[in-house]
Design a protein around this motif. Structure first.
Motif, short mmCIF file in Angstrom:
data_model
loop_
_atom_site.label_atom_id
_atom_site.label_comp_id
_atom_site.label_asym_id
_atom_site.label_seq_id
_atom_site.Cartn_x
_atom_site.Cartn_y
_atom_site.Cartn_z
N PRO A 37 0.79 -1.24 0.00
CA PRO A 37 0.00 0.00 0.00
C PRO A 37 0.83 1.29 0.00
N LEU A 38 2.09 1.21 0.37
CA LEU A 38 2.88 2.43 0.51
C LEU A 38 2.94 3.27 -0.76
N PRO A 39 3.24 2.70 -1.92
CA PRO A 39 3.26 3.55 -3.13
C PRO A 39 1.89 4.12 -3.47
N LEU A 40 0.83 3.37 -3.18
CA LEU A 40 -0.51 3.85 -3.50
C LEU A 40 -0.92 5.02 -2.61
N LEU A 41 -0.39 5.06 -1.41
CA LEU A 41 -0.74 6.13 -0.46
C LEU A 41 0.18 7.34 -0.57
N ALA A 42 1.29 7.17 -1.26
CA ALA A 42 2.29 8.24 -1.36
C ALA A 42 1.88 9.31 -2.37
N PRO A 43 2.43 10.50 -2.22
CA PRO A 43 2.21 11.54 -3.25
C PRO A 43 2.74 11.04 -4.60
N ALA A 44 2.14 11.51 -5.67
CA ALA A 44 2.46 11.05 -7.02
C ALA A 44 3.96 11.11 -7.33
N GLU A 45 4.63 12.17 -6.88
CA GLU A 45 6.06 12.31 -7.21
C GLU A 45 6.94 11.29 -6.50
N LEU A 46 6.44 10.63 -5.44
CA LEU A 46 7.22 9.62 -4.71
C LEU A 46 6.85 8.18 -5.08
N GLN A 47 5.77 7.99 -5.81
CA GLN A 47 5.28 6.64 -6.08
C GLN A 47 6.30 5.78 -6.82
N ALA A 48 6.94 6.33 -7.84
CA ALA A 48 7.93 5.54 -8.60
C ALA A 48 9.09 5.11 -7.70
N TRP A 49 9.49 6.00 -6.79
CA TRP A 49 10.59 5.68 -5.87
C TRP A 49 10.20 4.57 -4.89
N LEU A 50 8.92 4.46 -4.60
CA LEU A 50 8.46 3.41 -3.70
C LEU A 50 8.16 2.10 -4.42
N TRP A 51 7.73 2.16 -5.70
CA TRP A 51 7.49 0.94 -6.46
C TRP A 51 8.80 0.23 -6.81
N ALA A 52 9.83 1.00 -7.10
CA ALA A 52 11.10 0.41 -7.57
C ALA A 52 11.72 -0.60 -6.60
N PRO A 53 11.78 -0.32 -5.31
CA PRO A 53 12.44 -1.29 -4.42
C PRO A 53 11.56 -2.48 -3.99
N LEU A 54 10.27 -2.47 -4.33
CA LEU A 54 9.39 -3.57 -3.91
C LEU A 54 9.88 -4.94 -4.38
N PRO A 55 10.25 -5.10 -5.65
CA PRO A 55 10.73 -6.43 -6.08
C PRO A 55 12.02 -6.85 -5.37
N LEU A 56 12.89 -5.89 -5.11
CA LEU A 56 14.13 -6.19 -4.40
C LEU A 56 13.82 -6.67 -2.98
N GLY A 57 12.93 -5.98 -2.30
CA GLY A 57 12.52 -6.39 -0.96
C GLY A 57 11.89 -7.76 -0.96
N LEU A 58 11.05 -8.03 -1.95
CA LEU A 58 10.42 -9.35 -2.06
C LEU A 58 11.47 -10.43 -2.29
N ALA A 59 12.46 -10.13 -3.12
CA ALA A 59 13.54 -11.10 -3.36
C ALA A 59 14.30 -11.40 -2.06
N VAL A 60 14.53 -10.38 -1.25
CA VAL A 60 15.22 -10.58 0.02
C VAL A 60 14.37 -11.44 0.95
N ILE A 61 13.07 -11.17 1.02
CA ILE A 61 12.17 -11.97 1.86
C ILE A 61 12.16 -13.41 1.36
N LEU A 62 12.06 -13.62 0.05
CA LEU A 62 12.07 -14.98 -0.49
C LEU A 62 13.38 -15.69 -0.17
N ALA A 63 14.47 -14.97 -0.21
CA ALA A 63 15.77 -15.57 0.15
C ALA A 63 15.79 -15.95 1.62
#
Length: 183
Positions: A37-63
């Motif tokens: 939900p974080l990127p969806l709740l963020a101001p438009a100018e920050l959304q891309a910055w919050l979407w970008a690390p999501l896959p990396l974080g998921l990869a770390v959790i999966l690891a």
């Protein structure tokens, strides 16, 4: 059939015990429920910055949840598969003859964890969140010669079931919120 082709009763083929599926699902869904939900709740100018690390974080959790225990004739190995072992570099390996005992330690939540002790004084955390836990303990006890009858799971299954249910409810609520038409 000749006796040389039969395995000895205490013979252990390489057995892998991954993290229990309920625990894996719970930790992955909790990450998704808290972070999506974080990127969806963020101001438009920050959304891309919050979407970008999501896959990396998921990869770390999966690891992190890919940790597995391997038991063989020679010993025990706790670690991660090769696809992520280079990143996490955690784990340990002992031959059966290096193991001298188990030490229980109380946790702050009222549970008990166990450390595998060696002759040289080292101690390694015994995995208690593995799939087929009772089978794992039986094999570990037979091979190490240690009594494992007092060892249980670190936390009862209902705690992970409750957390999994709450995480799933959060994800469902977030999906409903994200799909509802804006008025």
């Amino acid at each position: 059939m000749n006796s040389s082709s039969q395995a000895a009763p205490d013979h252990v083929q390489l057995r892998r015990y991954p993290m229990a599926p309920l625990i894996r699902f719970t930790l992955i869904s909790l990450y998704l429920a808290l972070v999506l939900p974080l990127p969806l709740l963020a101001p438009a100018e920050l959304q891309a910055w919050l979407w970008a690390p999501l896959p990396l974080g998921l990869a770390v959790i999966l690891a992190l949840v890919s940790e597995q225990v391997e038991l063989s004739e020679s010993g025990i190995r706790v670690g991660h598969p090769s696809w992520c072992a280079w990143l996490l570099r955690r784990g340990w390996q002992l031959n059966w003859d290096q193991i001298s005992g188990l030490t229980p330690v109380a946790t702050s939540q009222g549970g008990r964890v166990f450390y595998v002790r060696t002759e040289n004084g080292s101690a390694y955390l015994l995995p208690q969140r593995v799939q087929a836990f009772e089978e794992f303990l039986g094999q570990f006890g037979r091979q190490s010669g240690l009594d494992t009858s007092s060892i249980g799971r670190i936390s009862p299954p209902w705690t992970y079931q409750l957390l999994a249910g709450l995480s799933a409810a959060m994800l469902l609520g977030e999906l409903v919120w994200a799909l509802k038409p804006m008025s």
